[in-house]
Design a protein around this motif. Structure first.
Motif, PDB file in Angstrom:
ATOM      1  N   MET A 164       6.336  49.233  -2.119  1.00  0.00           N
ATOM      2  CA  MET A 164       6.144  47.941  -2.777  1.00  0.00           C
ATOM      3  C   MET A 164       7.362  47.038  -2.578  1.00  0.00           C
ATOM      4  O   MET A 164       7.226  45.863  -2.252  1.00  0.00           O
ATOM      5  N   ARG A 165       8.546  47.595  -2.744  1.00  0.00           N
ATOM      6  CA  ARG A 165       9.768  46.791  -2.571  1.00  0.00           C
ATOM      7  C   ARG A 165       9.938  46.317  -1.140  1.00  0.00           C
ATOM      8  O   ARG A 165      10.403  45.214  -0.892  1.00  0.00           O
ATOM      9  N   ALA A 166       9.566  47.149  -0.176  1.00  0.00           N
ATOM     10  CA  ALA A 166       9.768  46.794   1.223  1.00  0.00           C
ATOM     11  C   ALA A 166       8.708  45.830   1.744  1.00  0.00           C
ATOM     12  O   ALA A 166       9.010  44.969   2.584  1.00  0.00           O
ATOM     13  N   LEU A 167       7.475  45.944   1.277  1.00  0.00           N
ATOM     14  CA  LEU A 167       6.381  45.182   1.875  1.00  0.00           C
ATOM     15  C   LEU A 167       5.932  43.963   1.077  1.00  0.00           C
ATOM     16  O   LEU A 167       5.172  43.147   1.605  1.00  0.00           O
ATOM     17  N   ASP A 168       6.366  43.824  -0.163  1.00  0.00           N
ATOM     18  CA  ASP A 168       5.949  42.667  -0.952  1.00  0.00           C
ATOM     19  C   ASP A 168       6.485  41.391  -0.310  1.00  0.00           C
ATOM     20  O   ASP A 168       7.687  41.240  -0.093  1.00  0.00           O
ATOM     21  N   LEU A 184       1.584  39.393   2.020  1.00  0.00           N
ATOM     22  CA  LEU A 184       1.128  40.404   1.063  1.00  0.00           C
ATOM     23  C   LEU A 184       1.694  40.144  -0.330  1.00  0.00           C
ATOM     24  O   LEU A 184       2.858  39.764  -0.484  1.00  0.00           O
ATOM     25  N   LYS A 185       0.869  40.377  -1.331  1.00  0.00           N
ATOM     26  CA  LYS A 185       1.319  40.352  -2.728  1.00  0.00           C
ATOM     27  C   LYS A 185       1.004  41.734  -3.287  1.00  0.00           C
ATOM     28  O   LYS A 185      -0.152  42.145  -3.349  1.00  0.00           O
ATOM     29  N   ILE A 186       2.052  42.454  -3.668  1.00  0.00           N
ATOM     30  CA  ILE A 186       1.894  43.853  -4.077  1.00  0.00           C
ATOM     31  C   ILE A 186       2.455  44.046  -5.474  1.00  0.00           C
ATOM     32  O   ILE A 186       3.539  43.544  -5.796  1.00  0.00           O
ATOM     33  N   THR A 194      -0.280  54.207  -7.624  1.00  0.00           N
ATOM     34  CA  THR A 194      -1.283  53.369  -6.981  1.00  0.00           C
ATOM     35  C   THR A 194      -0.781  51.934  -6.949  1.00  0.00           C
ATOM     36  O   THR A 194      -0.371  51.396  -7.968  1.00  0.00           O
ATOM     37  N   LEU A 195      -0.833  51.336  -5.768  1.00  0.00           N
ATOM     38  CA  LEU A 195      -0.415  49.945  -5.612  1.00  0.00           C
ATOM     39  C   LEU A 195      -1.640  49.051  -5.486  1.00  0.00           C
ATOM     40  O   LEU A 195      -2.636  49.414  -4.851  1.00  0.00           O
ATOM     41  N   TYR A 196      -1.543  47.860  -6.070  1.00  0.00           N
ATOM     42  CA  TYR A 196      -2.606  46.862  -5.997  1.00  0.00           C
ATOM     43  C   TYR A 196      -2.124  45.779  -5.042  1.00  0.00           C
ATOM     44  O   TYR A 196      -1.115  45.124  -5.285  1.00  0.00           O
ATOM     45  N   VAL A 197      -2.835  45.618  -3.932  1.00  0.00           N
ATOM     46  CA  VAL A 197      -2.430  44.682  -2.882  1.00  0.00           C
ATOM     47  C   VAL A 197      -3.435  43.540  -2.848  1.00  0.00           C
ATOM     48  O   VAL A 197      -4.650  43.768  -2.812  1.00  0.00           O
ATOM     49  N   THR A 198      -2.929  42.293  -2.866  1.00  0.00           N
ATOM     50  CA  THR A 198      -3.809  41.132  -2.791  1.00  0.00           C
ATOM     51  C   THR A 198      -3.397  40.241  -1.629  1.00  0.00           C
ATOM     52  O   THR A 198      -2.396  40.492  -0.968  1.00  0.00           O
TER      53      THR A 198
END
Length: 203
Positions: A88-92, A101-103, A29-33
């Protein structure tokens, strides 16, 4: 030539500095802010997040709430940790709907995953719900044996037949007892066309 050890480039641990915060372990589960919250509807935000994150692997759930406490945040649940890490690595740090995005990994397992693997516990079940007194009727219902294990027959009921016995009809083996096809009577069928009455709209 004497070789000397080069000084270390990293910071040396010091007792005056606070202990390093433990990193969050990898999770599916990823937490995106830092998501936009005012300009987009919740359903549209969930659909956009699903489309973005599902390019990295199967997404099981997207939880994006618009409450005051959760606005601008979302939880994305992947099927496995590897795809979550890849996403997470690609979209942070990438721009999404005009914001960066902060992931990071979520701190705990999502309820969706816990329900799938059988470890889900209802929140708050340890406090108030366990201390409720049960009435005698409730106890008799909940402590009753399963339906198939109850003794057959009660007061005024006939005994329950055994389930394993298969009763065969007595005349099923003889050809006389079987149903026979009956020929149609030729006089019932008429070759005449019968005119149907038509309803008229002129009343």
């Amino acid at each position: 030539m004497a070789t000397t050890a080069a000084p270390s480039r990293g910071l040396q641990p010091s007792s005056s500095l606070p202990a390093k915060v433990q990193p969050i372990p990898p999770n599916q589960t990823l937490y995106v802010t830092n998501l936009p919250s005012a300009k987009i509807q919740k359903a549209d935000l969930r659909a956009a997040l699903y489309m973005l994150f599902s390019t990295y692997g199967p997404v099981l759930d997207v939880n994006a709430l618009k409450t005051m406490q959760m606005r601008g945040q979302a939880h994305i649940v992947f099927r496995d940790v590897q795809t979550a890490t890849q996403a997470m690595r690609a979209l942070d740090g990438q721009t999404f709907l005009g914001r960066e995005l902060k992931i990071q990994y979520a701190k705990s397992k999502s309820h969706f995953v816990a329900k799938l693997d059988g470890t889900f516990k209802i929140p708050g079940s340890g406090s108030g719900a366990a201390n409720v007194e049960q009435t005698e009727l409730q106890q008799s219902i909940f402590n009753a044996p399963p339906p198939g294990t109850a003794p057959a027959g009660g007061p005024g009921l006939p005994p329950k037949p055994t389930a394993a016995v298969d009763h065969v009809m007595q005349d099923a083996g003889s050809p006389e007892g079987r149903g026979q096809k009956r020929n149609r009577d030729s006089e019932d069928e008429s070759d005449e066309d019968v005119a149907m009455e038509e309803d008229s709209d002129d009343e």
